[in-house]
Design a protein around this motif. Structure first.
Motif, PDB file in Angstrom:
ATOM      1  N   ASP A   1       0.833  -1.205   0.000  1.00  0.00           N
ATOM      2  CA  ASP A   1       0.000   0.000   0.000  1.00  0.00           C
ATOM      3  C   ASP A   1       0.865   1.251   0.000  1.00  0.00           C
ATOM      4  OD1 ASP A   1      -2.216   1.715   0.260  1.00  0.00           O
ATOM      5  OD2 ASP A   1      -2.137   1.614   2.446  1.00  0.00           O
ATOM      6  N   PHE A   2       1.850   1.308   0.892  1.00  0.00           N
ATOM      7  CA  PHE A   2       2.695   2.499   0.973  1.00  0.00           C
ATOM      8  C   PHE A   2       3.641   2.605  -0.229  1.00  0.00           C
ATOM      9  CE2 PHE A   2       1.374   2.546   5.437  1.00  0.00           C
ATOM     10  CZ  PHE A   2       1.172   3.906   5.623  1.00  0.00           C
ATOM     11  N   LEU A   3       4.196   1.481  -0.682  1.00  0.00           N
ATOM     12  CA  LEU A   3       5.109   1.538  -1.827  1.00  0.00           C
ATOM     13  C   LEU A   3       4.397   1.985  -3.102  1.00  0.00           C
ATOM     14  CD1 LEU A   3       7.425  -1.596  -1.439  1.00  0.00           C
ATOM     15  CD2 LEU A   3       8.055   0.809  -1.234  1.00  0.00           C
ATOM     16  N   SER A   4       3.103   1.724  -3.190  1.00  0.00           N
ATOM     17  CA  SER A   4       2.358   2.123  -4.390  1.00  0.00           C
ATOM     18  C   SER A   4       2.023   3.606  -4.404  1.00  0.00           C
ATOM     19  CB  SER A   4       1.054   1.314  -4.481  1.00  0.00           C
ATOM     20  OG  SER A   4       0.178   1.648  -3.418  1.00  0.00           O
ATOM     21  N   HIS A   5       2.202   4.285  -3.288  1.00  0.00           N
ATOM     22  CA  HIS A   5       1.887   5.713  -3.233  1.00  0.00           C
ATOM     23  C   HIS A   5       2.999   6.513  -3.915  1.00  0.00           C
ATOM     24  CE1 HIS A   5       0.804   9.674  -1.731  1.00  0.00           C
ATOM     25  NE2 HIS A   5      -0.332   9.163  -1.295  1.00  0.00           N
ATOM     26  N   PRO A   6       2.661   7.434  -4.792  1.00  0.00           N
ATOM     27  CA  PRO A   6       3.689   8.158  -5.561  1.00  0.00           C
ATOM     28  C   PRO A   6       4.595   9.049  -4.710  1.00  0.00           C
ATOM     29  CG  PRO A   6       1.500   9.106  -5.927  1.00  0.00           C
ATOM     30  CD  PRO A   6       1.290   7.828  -5.191  1.00  0.00           C
ATOM     31  N   LEU A   7       4.200   9.387  -3.492  1.00  0.00           N
ATOM     32  CA  LEU A   7       5.029  10.259  -2.664  1.00  0.00           C
ATOM     33  C   LEU A   7       5.954   9.482  -1.722  1.00  0.00           C
ATOM     34  CD1 LEU A   7       2.411  13.007  -1.669  1.00  0.00           C
ATOM     35  CD2 LEU A   7       4.063  13.010  -3.552  1.00  0.00           C
ATOM     36  N   VAL A   8       5.902   8.163  -1.764  1.00  0.00           N
ATOM     37  CA  VAL A   8       6.715   7.338  -0.874  1.00  0.00           C
ATOM     38  C   VAL A   8       7.967   6.868  -1.599  1.00  0.00           C
ATOM     39  CG1 VAL A   8       6.808   5.207   0.466  1.00  0.00           C
ATOM     40  CG2 VAL A   8       4.736   6.621   0.500  1.00  0.00           C
ATOM     41  N   ALA A   9       9.111   7.243  -1.076  1.00  0.00           N
ATOM     42  CA  ALA A   9      10.382   6.858  -1.689  1.00  0.00           C
ATOM     43  C   ALA A   9      10.790   5.440  -1.313  1.00  0.00           C
ATOM     44  CB  ALA A   9      11.484   7.834  -1.264  1.00  0.00           C
ATOM     45  N   ARG A  10      10.504   5.036  -0.091  1.00  0.00           N
ATOM     46  CA  ARG A  10      10.873   3.695   0.389  1.00  0.00           C
ATOM     47  C   ARG A  10      10.055   3.362   1.623  1.00  0.00           C
ATOM     48  NH1 ARG A  10      14.593   7.271   1.320  1.00  0.00           N
ATOM     49  NH2 ARG A  10      15.771   6.640  -0.511  1.00  0.00           N
ATOM     50  N   VAL A  11      10.005   2.097   1.939  1.00  0.00           N
ATOM     51  CA  VAL A  11       9.339   1.628   3.142  1.00  0.00           C
ATOM     52  C   VAL A  11      10.323   0.794   3.956  1.00  0.00           C
ATOM     53  CG1 VAL A  11       7.503   0.185   4.109  1.00  0.00           C
ATOM     54  CG2 VAL A  11       7.036   1.636   2.128  1.00  0.00           C
ATOM     55  N   ILE A  12      10.486   1.171   5.210  1.00  0.00           N
ATOM     56  CA  ILE A  12      11.312   0.415   6.148  1.00  0.00           C
ATOM     57  C   ILE A  12      10.383  -0.334   7.094  1.00  0.00           C
ATOM     58  CG2 ILE A  12      13.032   0.584   7.985  1.00  0.00           C
ATOM     59  CD1 ILE A  12      13.883   3.272   6.751  1.00  0.00           C
ATOM     60  N   VAL A  13      10.642  -1.592   7.337  1.00  0.00           N
ATOM     61  CA  VAL A  13       9.883  -2.369   8.311  1.00  0.00           C
ATOM     62  C   VAL A  13      10.845  -2.822   9.400  1.00  0.00           C
ATOM     63  CG1 VAL A  13       8.586  -4.482   8.763  1.00  0.00           C
ATOM     64  CG2 VAL A  13       8.115  -3.147   6.704  1.00  0.00           C
ATOM     65  N   VAL A  14      10.549  -2.442  10.633  1.00  0.00           N
ATOM     66  CA  VAL A  14      11.340  -2.890  11.782  1.00  0.00           C
ATOM     67  C   VAL A  14      10.498  -3.908  12.532  1.00  0.00           C
ATOM     68  CG1 VAL A  14      12.430  -2.243  13.942  1.00  0.00           C
ATOM     69  CG2 VAL A  14      12.604  -0.732  11.962  1.00  0.00           C
ATOM     70  N   SER A  15      10.962  -5.149  12.483  1.00  0.00           N
ATOM     71  CA  SER A  15      10.291  -6.228  13.195  1.00  0.00           C
ATOM     72  C   SER A  15      10.901  -6.362  14.583  1.00  0.00           C
ATOM     73  CB  SER A  15      10.444  -7.537  12.418  1.00  0.00           C
ATOM     74  OG  SER A  15      10.023  -8.641  13.194  1.00  0.00           O
ATOM     75  N   ASN A  16      10.045  -6.384  15.594  1.00  0.00           N
ATOM     76  CA  ASN A  16      10.523  -6.464  16.978  1.00  0.00           C
ATOM     77  C   ASN A  16      10.588  -7.934  17.417  1.00  0.00           C
ATOM     78  OD1 ASN A  16       9.502  -5.125  20.222  1.00  0.00           O
ATOM     79  ND2 ASN A  16      11.532  -5.490  19.394  1.00  0.00           N
ATOM     80  N   ASN A  17      11.547  -8.660  16.794  1.00  0.00           N
ATOM     81  CA  ASN A  17      11.743 -10.076  17.115  1.00  0.00           C
ATOM     82  C   ASN A  17      10.479 -10.897  16.854  1.00  0.00           C
ATOM     83  OD1 ASN A  17      14.368 -10.721  17.725  1.00  0.00           O
ATOM     84  ND2 ASN A  17      14.203 -10.210  19.882  1.00  0.00           N
ATOM     85  N   SER A  18       9.833 -10.673  15.733  1.00  0.00           N
ATOM     86  CA  SER A  18       8.631 -11.432  15.402  1.00  0.00           C
ATOM     87  C   SER A  18       8.966 -12.918  15.286  1.00  0.00           C
ATOM     88  CB  SER A  18       8.034 -10.942  14.086  1.00  0.00           C
ATOM     89  OG  SER A  18       7.609  -9.604  14.198  1.00  0.00           O
ATOM     90  N   SER A  19       8.067 -13.750  15.804  1.00  0.00           N
ATOM     91  CA  SER A  19       8.285 -15.201  15.765  1.00  0.00           C
ATOM     92  C   SER A  19       7.570 -15.856  14.593  1.00  0.00           C
ATOM     93  CB  SER A  19       7.804 -15.838  17.073  1.00  0.00           C
ATOM     94  OG  SER A  19       6.430 -15.544  17.304  1.00  0.00           O
ATOM     95  N   ASP A  20       6.844 -15.067  13.799  1.00  0.00           N
ATOM     96  CA  ASP A  20       6.144 -15.622  12.638  1.00  0.00           C
ATOM     97  C   ASP A  20       6.858 -15.199  11.355  1.00  0.00           C
ATOM     98  OD1 ASP A  20       5.538 -12.958  12.441  1.00  0.00           O
ATOM     99  OD2 ASP A  20       3.365 -13.177  12.641  1.00  0.00           O
TER     100      ASP A  20
END
Length: 348
Positions: free
Chosen positions: A132-151
């Motif tokens: 969703d965010f990457l498809s927006h024309p004003l978004v240069a990049r998306v960073i995801v910080v996972s807090n030790n997700s177990s899935d």
């Protein structure tokens, strides 16, 4: 794709080499104390009145009559004190506390933003959130910080095209702090958008946040506009009004500086240069109360904070934060109030 292993080191250097921001002149928050005194007095009065039921239904007159009398009689003291403190702050000190500056207008030069999403076991939603965010024309990049997700949150975010980082230290505050710290590394965007990967927020609101950006350092999204809130969300009626109450306490603490209705939202836009000055003052050890800590610290260091109405949608997956249930919301709200009154170091 994953970032290089030493990215945390360089992000640390970006922050620690900056001068620390200057605190605003300290004023005693009489309105804040007044609201709390009034609330305590009102609670005492209502408790004394409601004791009529066990007194008559259970025949506990001898035991409860003295207690009810004390509560009803002496509740007037904090009520009157609270009203007095509030009136003094509003009628006498407000003109001294409100900054004597014109309305700010600093046009947005580069409209591209870096989006940073927090995630913890969000495998059901993270792919759609990133796309969703990457498809927006004003978004240069998306960073995801996972807090030790177990899935499968981490690999799914990576496969969707996000820059993926794993924050090993547990805690919501540490995850948010890592998001912000990583996002300010990118010099091609002047703004950082912080959000969650649970699909409660949408990328199309980025344009609204940017529309408010010329007037502020931080544009905080607010979920308190009813037509923009889905009829079924994890924000119950209790948490909705509790969040509004704590927001008004924060507004009272920084009287004349901002209008605040939502201290719990995770969707906000920050100027990169302002964020870099603010980061050294934030304490990532503050956990679920981190958003209130962020706003309080920003206002205390002279940042201009503005609210923007945003849309709020049902969460995909199971909530793990302060919206799990009303009791969790109550405890988080109580700790927010403690942080506002006594300082955030006590909660770290």
């Amino acid at each position: 794709m994953s970032v290089e292993p030493n990215s945390a080191y360089w992000a640390e250097q970006l922050v620690t080499q900056l001068p620390r921001p200057q605190d605003q002149p300290r004023h005693t928050p009489l309105l804040l104390y007044g609201i709390l005194c009034f609330s305590v007095g009102l609670l005492a009065y209502l408790t004394g009145v409601l004791l009529v039921f066990p007194r008559y239904l259970l025949g506990l007159h001898a035991q409860l009559d003295p207690i009810a009398e004390l509560l009803v009689w002496y509740s007037g003291m904090p009520i009157v004190l609270g009203l007095g403190l509030a009136l003094v702050d509003l009628l006498v000190f407000l003109t001294r506390k409100k900054p004597a500056v014109p309305v700010r207008y600093d046009p947005v030069q580069t409209r591209k933003v870096t989006v940073a999403l927090t995630a913890y076991n969000d495998e059901e939603s993270i792919t759609e959130a990133v796309e969703d965010f990457l498809s927006h024309p004003l978004v240069a990049r998306v960073i995801v910080v996972s807090n030790n997700s177990s899935d499968a949150t981490f690999p799914r975010a990576e496969a969707a095209g996000a820059i993926t980082i794993n924050e090993e230290a547990p805690g919501y505050g540490r995850c948010v702090y890592r998001c912000l710290r990583e996002a300010v590394r990118y010099t091609d965007t002047d703004y950082v958008v912080l959000c969650e990967g649970d699909r409660t927020f949408r990328a199309y609101d980025v344009e609204k946040l940017l529309a408010y950006a010329p007037h502020a350092d931080i544009v905080n999204g607010t979920r308190i506009v009813e037509p923009l809130r889905h009829y079924v969300t994890q924000l119950s009626t209790f948490m909705y009004y509790g969040n509004l109450f704590v927001g008004k306490l924060l507004e009272a603490k920084h009287l004349g500086r901002s209008t605040i209705t939502d201290v719990g939202t995770t969707y906000k836009l920050c100027r990169r240069d302002s964020l870099m000055r603010l980061l050294p003052r934030l304490d990532p050890a503050v956990n679920l109360e981190f958003n209130a800590h962020f706003l309080d610290t920003a206002l205390g260091t002279g940042q201009v904070l503005l609210e923007c109405p945003i849309t709020f949608h049902p969460r995909v997956g199971v909530s793990k934060g302060g919206n799990v249930n009303n009791w969790r919301g109550f405890t988080v709200g109580t700790r927010m109030i403690m942080g506002l009154v006594f300082g955030w170091k006590r909660l770290a």
